[in-house]
Design an enzyme around this catalytic site. Structure first.
Site, mmCIF file in Angstrom:
data_model
loop_
_atom_site.group_PDB
_atom_site.id
_atom_site.type_symbol
_atom_site.label_atom_id
_atom_site.label_comp_id
_atom_site.label_asym_id
_atom_site.label_seq_id
_atom_site.Cartn_x
_atom_site.Cartn_y
_atom_site.Cartn_z
ATOM 1 N N LYS A 23 0.832 -1.212 0.000
ATOM 2 C CA LYS A 23 0.000 0.000 0.000
ATOM 3 C C LYS A 23 0.862 1.254 0.000
ATOM 4 C CE LYS A 23 -3.747 -0.347 2.233
ATOM 5 N NZ LYS A 23 -4.710 -0.523 3.355
ATOM 6 N N ARG A 93 -3.713 2.730 8.544
ATOM 7 C CA ARG A 93 -3.995 1.470 7.854
ATOM 8 C C ARG A 93 -2.744 0.599 7.785
ATOM 9 N NH1 ARG A 93 -8.442 2.075 3.821
ATOM 10 N NH2 ARG A 93 -9.271 4.181 3.935
ATOM 11 N N GLY A 102 -8.331 -7.395 4.216
ATOM 12 C CA GLY A 102 -9.200 -7.600 5.359
ATOM 13 C C GLY A 102 -8.576 -8.321 6.533
ATOM 14 N N MET A 104 -5.832 -7.445 8.353
ATOM 15 C CA MET A 104 -5.268 -6.606 9.420
ATOM 16 C C MET A 104 -6.159 -5.392 9.619
ATOM 17 S SD MET A 104 -1.197 -7.053 8.753
ATOM 18 C CE MET A 104 -1.339 -6.788 7.002
ATOM 19 N N ARG A 337 -3.682 -1.606 -6.100
ATOM 20 C CA ARG A 337 -2.871 -2.824 -5.979
ATOM 21 C C ARG A 337 -3.226 -3.747 -7.129
ATOM 22 N NH1 ARG A 337 -5.902 -4.739 -0.426
ATOM 23 N NH2 ARG A 337 -7.992 -4.967 -1.289
ATOM 24 N N HIS A 453 -15.794 -8.626 1.986
ATOM 25 C CA HIS A 453 -14.771 -9.573 2.452
ATOM 26 C C HIS A 453 -15.006 -10.981 1.911
ATOM 27 C CE1 HIS A 453 -13.339 -12.582 5.434
ATOM 28 N NE2 HIS A 453 -12.240 -11.870 5.339
ATOM 29 N N ARG A 559 -0.137 -47.894 -13.122
ATOM 30 C CA ARG A 559 -0.066 -48.789 -11.956
ATOM 31 C C ARG A 559 -0.921 -50.018 -12.227
ATOM 32 N NH1 ARG A 559 -1.129 -43.168 -9.004
ATOM 33 N NH2 ARG A 559 -2.485 -43.181 -10.814
ATOM 34 N N ARG A 615 4.285 -49.927 -14.635
ATOM 35 C CA ARG A 615 4.919 -50.453 -13.424
ATOM 36 C C ARG A 615 4.329 -51.818 -13.112
ATOM 37 N NH1 ARG A 615 4.148 -47.196 -7.939
ATOM 38 N NH2 ARG A 615 2.133 -48.274 -7.954
ATOM 39 N N GLU A 751 12.742 -45.735 -4.973
ATOM 40 C CA GLU A 751 11.930 -45.367 -3.806
ATOM 41 C C GLU A 751 12.514 -45.899 -2.506
ATOM 42 O OE1 GLU A 751 8.033 -47.088 -4.670
ATOM 43 O OE2 GLU A 751 9.048 -48.465 -6.027
ATOM 44 N N SER A 770 12.696 -43.593 -12.398
ATOM 45 C CA SER A 770 11.537 -42.781 -12.026
ATOM 46 C C SER A 770 11.501 -42.751 -10.503
ATOM 47 C CB SER A 770 10.246 -43.396 -12.573
ATOM 48 O OG SER A 770 9.147 -42.581 -12.240
ATOM 49 N N GLY A 772 9.989 -42.552 -7.120
ATOM 50 C CA GLY A 772 8.711 -42.677 -6.415
ATOM 51 C C GLY A 772 8.793 -41.913 -5.113
ATOM 52 N N THR A 773 8.497 -40.621 -5.180
ATOM 53 C CA THR A 773 8.809 -39.735 -4.051
ATOM 54 C C THR A 773 7.930 -39.983 -2.832
ATOM 55 O OG1 THR A 773 7.458 -38.051 -5.156
ATOM 56 C CG2 THR A 773 9.846 -37.921 -5.441
ATOM 57 N N ASN A 774 6.779 -40.620 -2.998
ATOM 58 C CA ASN A 774 5.955 -40.915 -1.829
ATOM 59 C C ASN A 774 6.656 -41.928 -0.926
ATOM 60 O OD1 ASN A 774 3.708 -41.026 -0.088
ATOM 61 N ND2 ASN A 774 2.888 -42.781 -1.181
ATOM 62 N N ASP A 775 7.034 -43.096 -1.491
ATOM 63 C CA ASP A 775 7.731 -44.102 -0.688
ATOM 64 C C ASP A 775 9.132 -43.642 -0.301
ATOM 65 O OD1 ASP A 775 5.739 -45.911 -0.427
ATOM 66 O OD2 ASP A 775 6.442 -47.318 -1.941
ATOM 67 N N CYS A 838 7.241 -39.220 -10.345
ATOM 68 C CA CYS A 838 5.807 -39.435 -10.564
ATOM 69 C C CYS A 838 5.113 -39.337 -9.211
ATOM 70 C CB CYS A 838 5.555 -40.789 -11.219
ATOM 71 S SG CYS A 838 6.281 -42.162 -10.332
ATOM 72 N N TYR A 858 11.493 -35.445 -17.194
ATOM 73 C CA TYR A 858 10.044 -35.224 -17.203
ATOM 74 C C TYR A 858 9.461 -35.433 -15.814
ATOM 75 C CZ TYR A 858 9.438 -40.374 -17.537
ATOM 76 O OH TYR A 858 9.461 -41.728 -17.323
#
Length: 901
Positions: A23, A93, A102, A104, A337, A453, A559, A615, A751, A770, A772-775, A838, A858
């Site tokens: 602001k 303000r 809204g 603050m 803004r 708001h 899968r 897979r 993984e 590849s 497997g970022t979860n495991d 993936c 990729y």
């Protein structure tokens, strides 16, 4: 080094946003280019940070600097702060670096007391106006500085209106307003046990402290958490000479968007109220008029406002959100803004600004909030469904939603946590309702306009919202909503459509939206820019078709276990798992093979010319097993009735015994993935045979097939080496001479941390990695995802033990290091190695940035995340190029300096 603490609007500009806040920087910019801005100054964000560093106290000497800046305003306007005859009034303000609408606090009309209010009355020859300002000031000061809930002031106003027979606040007489001012002061004295301050300098200090304190309010914290705004950024405070929209019928106030924030259409959009102050518009306490009506009400002010709007768009090269006040016919701009807008509007505005020559394609791409795009494909009402409309309000934010009605923000939050879909219905929302808006599927308010708001926050979150629905009646005591002859109680279902502003009783069927032309255009630009490919996770021909519609460049993860989960296949899979001999297992596998072959063939045909990564079976077998409790219960029933036959009893006993044999203490770390394929090679052999039989059929029909066989959960190179040989042998047997037309690849999903650490060895037998970022995240942290997310991860993130949930945003410092190590080692021995991730991280923009930096080929994500990922991949490339350019520039400067020395 001296830190600037107080800055006049006549100094600085939009480039000083980190110090002056959004602001303050924009007010300085508007002042610099000669737009009509009331005089004022900014207390910088550095003061806010120091305020919190020193135990929430204003820095020593600050108020002297503030009063010196105030003295300049007094001289400029020939008024005095606290002067009995010519009082200078100011607004105080907030102004964060990133807009937090809204969240603050604001105080208007500061500088009024029992003496100066009479001076204002004489100066303006309007005693009613003066006392309207005074009662507003006392009310705001009591709420903001002393934390007295607004309802206590509102009750006094309602009581006064009932006594005098008034319907609206602006109908209250001079006497009523004077009475309210006195009642408000008594209310404050009763609450805080001291008088309302008459010393205007004390008022100012209290207001400045309160605005800084609002940075740490609960609602501000929630907003920052949702929008990823750093807690240590702080807010500036803007002190500005008051201009008055409540001086009569030649005065007013409003909010203007230079383009429609819901559609992106290039027409002025906004609302205004005559004889009002700004809080009346954004607070939702009165329903305003559309900005187009101002052209008839005050044509000269409308013309000047239109010119200012166009000038600001050109100045900022973006759509603007402008607050304005008209005092006795003269226009003043109080703020500008970059405007909040929904995803659809953001795309149209970006596309239009490129076509208008104001920004480049790259700038347009960087302005797209990819998190916003999650809400782009807004659901809509199924037009064929019959429905009754309870009421119609204002179309504040598009999209349709269904949910159970709740009337309190806390209830919305609680029910959401319990797994319910809710629609939050309020008379009007306030910033304190932010957690309820976040929890709700959509929002309905009975009062307020399209810049209230509720409208601004819902639009920013991509949630459907209907505002100003005055045809509805809300009974908060009975907890019910009525309208159109229909009564809705808490917990009843309603459907809302933010586009048509309809509120409909019951749960209607909703339809998914199509891709807009603007999105398709922006996606084309993204595809021109990005260097990283974007593939899809798809487990069926339907998924593959949808993936192609959304621009997938192949399937990065198919899968195969998901293909087993149909009711027709589960019994065959269970037969295969529970078989006690290889021969019995083969019988079941022979039944599964044609089913798998058909699935693969249909997917290959859908993805003609694009790679398909399949897979092999990954999850532990227990996921497919029959429930042992149900088996035991059935056996008990058989034994207690005359139905029992020895064959059925023996089969049940065998199944129960076999299920118990296969149970594992920790199945996620047990016999799954490649371990399953090694211990039961016939399972993987069936899947690989089905893959290459499908390849052969497609090749003979002229389909360009690019199959990639992924071996899951490899932890040691010997596992991959063994199974790769199996794949190669079956490919040779099935394809024969046709093998030369099929450049299939074999790789693995990394993984297991050990696989990442020994990636150089594993890469010798792999064509691709590849991740497997979860495991990999589970095993790196030692977390079970289901337990962690259910029990402690939210606490960890909330208390900053972790910056993010690592299952949603990739842990670059830990998991990321393993990925970087694996990529480097793998490519060192196999320069042609392809790498990717993936899973959910493939659709997260911060994780995608990490993939770009690491040089992955990729990413792969769900079909509906593809638009997000394609744009995020383009943004990642642009950011990388910008960072490289900055480094080159810094290096050049350093070389020049060294040469000069």
């Amino acid at each position: 080094m001296t830190i600037l603490r107080v800055n006049s609007f006549q100094n600085g500009g939009k480039e000083d946003v980190e110090l002056l806040g959004g602001k303050g920087a924009n007010l300085a910019e508007m002042t610099k280019v000669g737009l009509p801005v009331p005089l004022g100054f900014t207390i910088t964000t550095e003061v806010c940070r120091e305020f919190y560093r020193t135990g929430r106290r204003l820095p020593e000497g600050l108020m002297e600097e503030v009063l010196a800046a105030l003295n300049e305003l007094e001289q400029e306007q020939n008024r005095g702060f606290g002067h009995a005859e010519r009082p200078l009034l100011v607004s105080v303000r907030s102004g964060a670096v990133k807009s937090m609408p809204g969240m603050m606090d604001t105080i208007l009309n500061l500088g009024l007391n029992d003496e100066t209010v009479e001076g204002l009355a004489k100066q303006t020859n309007n005693r009613r106006f003066a006392y309207d300002c005074y009662r507003r000031f006392i009310q705001m000061y009591g709420s903001v500085v002393y934390n007295i809930e607004g309802i206590h002031f509102e009750r006094l106003i309602q009581k006064e209106k009932q006594l005098t027979g008034c319907m609206e606040d602006q109908q209250l007489s001079e006497e009523s307003l004077l009475s309210l001012a006195e009642q408000f002061k008594k209310l404050i004295e009763a609450r805080i046990e001291r008088s309302f301050p008459q010393d205007v300098k004390q008022q100012l200090q209290g207001a400045i402290e309160a605005v800084f304190l609002s940075w740490s309010s609960a609602r501000a914290k929630v907003y920052r958490k949702v929008h990823l705004i750093p807690d240590d950024q702080g807010t500036a405070v803007n002190v500005q000479s008051m201009v008055f929209g409540n001086m009569g019928e030649t005065s007013g106030t409003g909010v203007l968007f230079t383009r429609n924030p819901s559609t992106g259409e290039s027409v002025m959009f906004g609302e205004f109220l005559m004889n009002a102050q700004g809080e009346d518009v954004v607070g939702g306490t009165r329903t305003p008029s559309p900005i187009a009506d101002l052209q008839e009400t005050m044509p000269e002010a409308y013309k000047e406002l239109s010119q200012c709007a166009r000038q600001l768009e050109l100045q900022y090269r973006d759509m603007q959100d402008i607050e304005f006040t008209i005092e006795n016919g003269k226009l003043y701009l109080l703020q500008t803004r970059n405007a909040k807008r929904n995803a659809r509007a953001a795309l149209k505005v970006a596309a239009d600004l490129v076509q208008e020559g104001l920004i480049s394609k790259e700038e347009a791409l960087m302005r797209i909030d990819v998190q916003h795009l999650n809400h782009l494909l807004h659901r809509s009402l199924n037009t064929e469904a019959e429905h009754t409309v309870m009421a119609t309000g204002l179309p504040a934010s598009p999209g349709a939603a269904c949910g159970q009605v709740v009337f309190e923000a806390d209830t919305a939050d609680e029910w959401k946590r319990g797994g319910k879909q809710v629609i939050l219905v309020r008379m009007e929302t306030t910033p304190e309702d932010i957690h309820g808006v976040i929890a709700a599927e959509g929002v309905v308010t009975l009062r307020g306009g399209m810049t209230s708001h509720a409208a601004v926050v819902a639009r920013g979150m991509g949630k459907p919202c209907v505002c100003g629905c005055e045809a509805l009646q809300l009974d908060e005591e009975q907890m019910q909503l009525s309208g159109g002859g229909v009564i809705i109680r808490e917990g009843d279902w309603i459907t809302i459509d933010g586009g048509s502003a309809k509120v409909i009783p019951g749960q209607l069927e909703l339809s998914e939206a199509d891709l807009s032309p603007e999105l398709m255009l922006v996606l084309d630009w993204a595809d021109e820019v990005r260097t990283m490919k974007v593939l899809a996770n798809a487990d069926s021909p339907v998924d593959a078709r949808k993936a192609r519609e959304f621009g997938a460049e192949g399937i990065g993860l198919c899968r195969t276990e998901h293909m087993f989960l149909s009711p027709a296949r589960v019994p065959i899979v269970q037969q295969m798992i529970l078989a006690e001999t290889e021969g019995n297992r083969q019988v079941a596998l022979n039944r599964l093979l044609p089913m798998q072959r058909s699935d693969f063939e249909d997917i290959f045909r859908e993805m003609d010319g694009y790679p398909v990564t399949i897979r092999l079976l990954d999850p532990p077998l227990h996921e497919f097993l029959p429930n042992i409790e149900e088996l035991t219960e059935r056996l008990t029933e058989l034994r207690s009735t005359e139905e029992e036959t020895s064959n059925e009893r023996m089969e049940l006993e065998r199944m129960i015994r076999r299920v118990r044999e296969l149970q594992e203490s920790n199945p996620m770390l047990g016999q799954r993935g490649c371990r399953l394929g090694i211990m039961f090679p016939e399972i993987y052999e069936m899947q690989v045979e089905a893959i290459f039989q499908a390849v052969l059929r497609c090749l003979r029909d002229g389909i360009n097939v690019l199959p990639q066989v992924m071996i899951p959960l490899v932890g040691h190179v010997n596992e991959l080496h063994l199974l790769r040989n199996m794949v190669d042998e079956i490919a040779e047997q099935v394809l024969g001479e046709e093998k030369r037309f099929c450049g299939y690849k074999v790789g693995t999903m990394i993984e297991v941390p050990r696989a990442a650490l020994t990636a150089g060895d594993i890469a010798r037998s792999a064509d691709f990695f590849s991740f497997g970022t979860n495991d990999l995240t589970q095993m790196t942290f030692g977390y079970s995802r289901d337990d962690a997310e259910g029990k402690f991860l939210a606490h960890y993130v909330e208390h900053k033990l972790l910056p993010h949930n690592p299952f949603q945003v990739l842990d670059t410092e830990g998991v990321g290091k393993l990925i970087e190590m694996a990529v480097t080692q793998g490519r060192a021995v196999n320069p042609l190695l392809k790498t990717s991730i993936c899973g959910e991280h493939g659709g997260d923009h911060e994780s995608i940035m990490f993939c770009q930096r690491t040089g992955l080929d990729y990413i792969s994500c769900s079909p509906y995340r593809l638009p997000v990922s394609r744009i995020a991949a383009a943004q990642a490339h642009i950011r990388m190029q910008s960072e490289l350019a900055s480094k080159v520039e810094e290096t050049s400067k350093l070389e020049i300096e060294q040469t000069a020395i």
